[in-house]
Design an enzyme around this catalytic site. Structure first.
Site, PDB file in Angstrom:
ATOM      1  N   ARG A 108      32.964 -23.851   0.461  1.00  0.00           N
ATOM      2  CA  ARG A 108      31.573 -24.303   0.260  1.00  0.00           C
ATOM      3  C   ARG A 108      30.773 -23.156  -0.349  1.00  0.00           C
ATOM      4  NH1 ARG A 108      32.426 -24.361   5.791  1.00  0.00           N
ATOM      5  NH2 ARG A 108      31.760 -22.442   6.846  1.00  0.00           N
ATOM      6  N   SER A 126      22.647 -14.059   3.921  1.00  0.00           N
ATOM      7  CA  SER A 126      21.952 -15.284   3.516  1.00  0.00           C
ATOM      8  C   SER A 126      20.669 -15.477   4.317  1.00  0.00           C
ATOM      9  CB  SER A 126      22.870 -16.498   3.695  1.00  0.00           C
ATOM     10  OG  SER A 126      22.940 -16.849   5.069  1.00  0.00           O
ATOM     11  N   THR A 127      19.813 -16.371   3.812  1.00  0.00           N
ATOM     12  CA  THR A 127      18.575 -16.689   4.544  1.00  0.00           C
ATOM     13  C   THR A 127      18.892 -17.322   5.897  1.00  0.00           C
ATOM     14  OG1 THR A 127      18.521 -18.725   3.209  1.00  0.00           O
ATOM     15  CG2 THR A 127      17.018 -16.976   2.553  1.00  0.00           C
ATOM     16  N   GLU A 128      20.117 -17.852   6.035  1.00  0.00           N
ATOM     17  CA  GLU A 128      20.519 -18.475   7.308  1.00  0.00           C
ATOM     18  C   GLU A 128      21.155 -17.455   8.260  1.00  0.00           C
ATOM     19  OE1 GLU A 128      21.273 -20.035   4.235  1.00  0.00           O
ATOM     20  OE2 GLU A 128      19.440 -21.173   4.604  1.00  0.00           O
ATOM     21  N   ASN A 129      21.562 -16.311   7.736  1.00  0.00           N
ATOM     22  CA  ASN A 129      22.247 -15.341   8.592  1.00  0.00           C
ATOM     23  C   ASN A 129      21.327 -14.712   9.646  1.00  0.00           C
ATOM     24  OD1 ASN A 129      24.507 -14.217   5.944  1.00  0.00           O
ATOM     25  ND2 ASN A 129      24.905 -15.668   7.602  1.00  0.00           N
ATOM     26  N   TRP A 130      19.996 -14.932   9.534  1.00  0.00           N
ATOM     27  CA  TRP A 130      19.080 -14.435  10.573  1.00  0.00           C
ATOM     28  C   TRP A 130      19.315 -15.156  11.899  1.00  0.00           C
ATOM     29  CZ3 TRP A 130      16.807 -10.077   9.273  1.00  0.00           C
ATOM     30  CH2 TRP A 130      16.463  -9.842   7.955  1.00  0.00           C
ATOM     31  N   ASP A 169      33.107 -13.472   2.477  1.00  0.00           N
ATOM     32  CA  ASP A 169      33.165 -14.130   3.790  1.00  0.00           C
ATOM     33  C   ASP A 169      34.451 -13.755   4.536  1.00  0.00           C
ATOM     34  OD1 ASP A 169      32.296 -15.757   5.819  1.00  0.00           O
ATOM     35  OD2 ASP A 169      32.886 -17.636   4.876  1.00  0.00           O
ATOM     36  N   GLY A 183      33.984 -11.473  10.212  1.00  0.00           N
ATOM     37  CA  GLY A 183      34.064 -11.727  11.649  1.00  0.00           C
ATOM     38  C   GLY A 183      35.477 -12.090  12.070  1.00  0.00           C
ATOM     39  N   ARG A 220      32.794  -7.865  15.927  1.00  0.00           N
ATOM     40  CA  ARG A 220      32.502  -8.384  14.582  1.00  0.00           C
ATOM     41  C   ARG A 220      31.948  -7.293  13.663  1.00  0.00           C
ATOM     42  NH1 ARG A 220      32.008 -13.749  13.602  1.00  0.00           N
ATOM     43  NH2 ARG A 220      30.385 -13.308  12.089  1.00  0.00           N
ATOM     44  N   SER A 280      27.462 -22.548   0.526  1.00  0.00           N
ATOM     45  CA  SER A 280      26.463 -22.059   1.485  1.00  0.00           C
ATOM     46  C   SER A 280      25.163 -21.617   0.793  1.00  0.00           C
ATOM     47  CB  SER A 280      27.040 -20.905   2.328  1.00  0.00           C
ATOM     48  OG  SER A 280      28.234 -21.298   2.969  1.00  0.00           O
TER      49      SER A 280
HETATM   50  C1  IPE Z   1      27.766 -17.084   3.520  1.00  0.00           C
HETATM   51  O1  IPE Z   1      28.628 -16.856   4.595  1.00  0.00           O
HETATM   52  C2  IPE Z   1      26.842 -15.934   3.353  1.00  0.00           C
HETATM   53  C3  IPE Z   1      27.449 -14.651   2.999  1.00  0.00           C
HETATM   54  C4  IPE Z   1      28.688 -14.450   2.693  1.00  0.00           C
HETATM   55  C5  IPE Z   1      26.567 -13.536   2.990  1.00  0.00           C
HETATM   56  P1  IPE Z   1      28.408 -17.529   6.032  1.00  0.00           P
HETATM   57  O2  IPE Z   1      29.588 -17.150   6.828  1.00  0.00           O
HETATM   58  O3  IPE Z   1      27.079 -17.162   6.551  1.00  0.00           O
HETATM   59  O4  IPE Z   1      28.406 -19.067   5.658  1.00  0.00           O
HETATM   60  P2  IPE Z   1      28.685 -20.355   6.544  1.00  0.00           P
HETATM   61  O5  IPE Z   1      27.730 -20.323   7.680  1.00  0.00           O
HETATM   62  O6  IPE Z   1      30.109 -20.284   7.005  1.00  0.00           O
HETATM   63  O7  IPE Z   1      28.475 -21.498   5.595  1.00  0.00           O
HETATM   64  C1  IPE Z   2      30.605 -12.542   5.937  1.00  0.00           C
HETATM   65  O1  IPE Z   2      31.468 -12.569   7.013  1.00  0.00           O
HETATM   66  C2  IPE Z   2      29.486 -11.541   6.125  1.00  0.00           C
HETATM   67  C3  IPE Z   2      28.162 -12.144   6.313  1.00  0.00           C
HETATM   68  C4  IPE Z   2      27.878 -13.407   6.281  1.00  0.00           C
HETATM   69  C5  IPE Z   2      27.059 -11.225   6.592  1.00  0.00           C
HETATM   70  P1  IPE Z   2      31.183 -13.424   8.321  1.00  0.00           P
HETATM   71  O2  IPE Z   2      30.471 -12.554   9.282  1.00  0.00           O
HETATM   72  O3  IPE Z   2      30.540 -14.703   7.990  1.00  0.00           O
HETATM   73  O4  IPE Z   2      32.664 -13.675   8.825  1.00  0.00           O
HETATM   74  P2  IPE Z   2      33.239 -14.984   9.520  1.00  0.00           P
HETATM   75  O5  IPE Z   2      32.966 -16.129   8.585  1.00  0.00           O
HETATM   76  O6  IPE Z   2      32.524 -15.132  10.810  1.00  0.00           O
HETATM   77  O7  IPE Z   2      34.687 -14.700   9.669  1.00  0.00           O
HETATM   78 MG    MG Z   3      31.298 -16.547   7.475  1.00  0.00          MG
END
Ligand code: IPE
Ligand code: IPE
Ligand code: MG
Length: 226
Positions: free
Chosen positions: A180, A57-61, A12, A15, A25, A182
């Site tokens: 967390r 993740s399944t939520e990243n969509w 994580d 971004g 990003r 996630s």
């Molecule tokens: C969790 O990160 C999923 C991955 C690292 C692939 P997210 O950045 O999507 O999680 P949340 O939304 O902060 O919990």
């Molecule tokens: C983790 O980095 C990569 C994925 C979840 C795909 P993030 O893209 O969640 O980075 P932040 O949390 O926005 O900094």
């Molecule tokens: Mg993140």
């Protein structure tokens, strides 16, 4: 002292890494992919037997399409450059998560890599792409019912996870300071050690694997005993 056999990483902070540099990003994801290669090779060379990387993740969509497309494209590209290293290191690759929503070129690359590396004897690299713990639990229940199980215990469910041959993680670590899971490995994390590291994922390298092993070796795992 238990040895660290299965390390699972929530990668994580890509971004935020980019934002801090006034970059898009996607630049963070690109650096993050490079960090993943370094960390994978280091884990294999330090004798870790299973490495699970939470890639998507399944939520990243929920993210903007442009970001998702760029992430999926990166996985594909990174895979091409990494496959020869993977073979050299004797690493076995497996996918964890849903298959039905992945772009076909990525899915076929994952399948090809799994086939090509299936007899490798080194570390197993489990790539969690379109993975969610809640989603996996639903799949476990469905499979257990379809197989005709009348009594469904915790161990029954565990035997129906996506990759039942892979033991539950010993240590789950998350980068970027977020504290967390996630949804990561919900069913398998009951007795995992947990570690949170402030460093953003693109800044991770080999030295983090040494820090993680050192940290894990200080833990006293009791599993309910004394
Ligand atoms: C969790 O990160 C999923 C991955 C690292 C692939 P997210 O950045 O999507 O999680 P949340 O939304 O902060 O919990
Ligand atoms: C983790 O980095 C990569 C994925 C979840 C795909 P993030 O893209 O969640 O980075 P932040 O949390 O926005 O900094
Ligand atoms: Mg993140």
């Amino acid at each position: 002292m238990d040895r660290l056999m299965h390390l699972a990483l929530i990668m994580d902070g890509n971004g935020r890494w980019a934002q801090m540099r006034s970059l898009p990003r996607t630049a963070g994801h690109s650096e993050g992919a490079k960090a993943a290669v370094k960390v994978t090779l280091a884990a294999s060379r330090r004798g870790i037997r299973y490495l699970t990387l939470f890639c998507f993740s399944t939520e990243n969509w929920k993210r903007p399409k442009m970001e998702i497309d760029s992430i999926m494209g990166l996985f594909s590209e990174e895979f091409d450059t990494m496959l020869s290293e993977i073979m050299k290191e004797d690493i076995k690759v497996v996918h964890l998560g849903r298959r039905d929503r992945l772009p076909y070129p990525l899915l076929s690359k994952l399948d090809k890599a799994a086939e090509m590396t299936k007899d490798n004897k080194g570390m197993t690299l489990q790539l969690a792409i379109d993975y969610g713990g809640e989603d996996e639990i639903e799949r476990c229940v469905r499979r257990a019912i379809q197989a005709g199980n009348k009594e469904i215990s915790y161990n029954t469910l565990l035997s129906y996870v996506d990759n039942p041959a892979i033991p539950s993680p010993d240590y789950i670590c998350r980068s970027s300071g977020e504290k967390r899971l996630s949804g990561f490995l919900l069913l398998q994390s009951s007795y995992a050690e947990i570690g949170f590291y402030d460093k953003l994922w693109p800044d991770w390298n080999e030295s983090m694997i040494d820090a993680i092993i050192e940290d894990f070796n200080k833990r006293n795992r009791r599993f309910g005993g004394i």
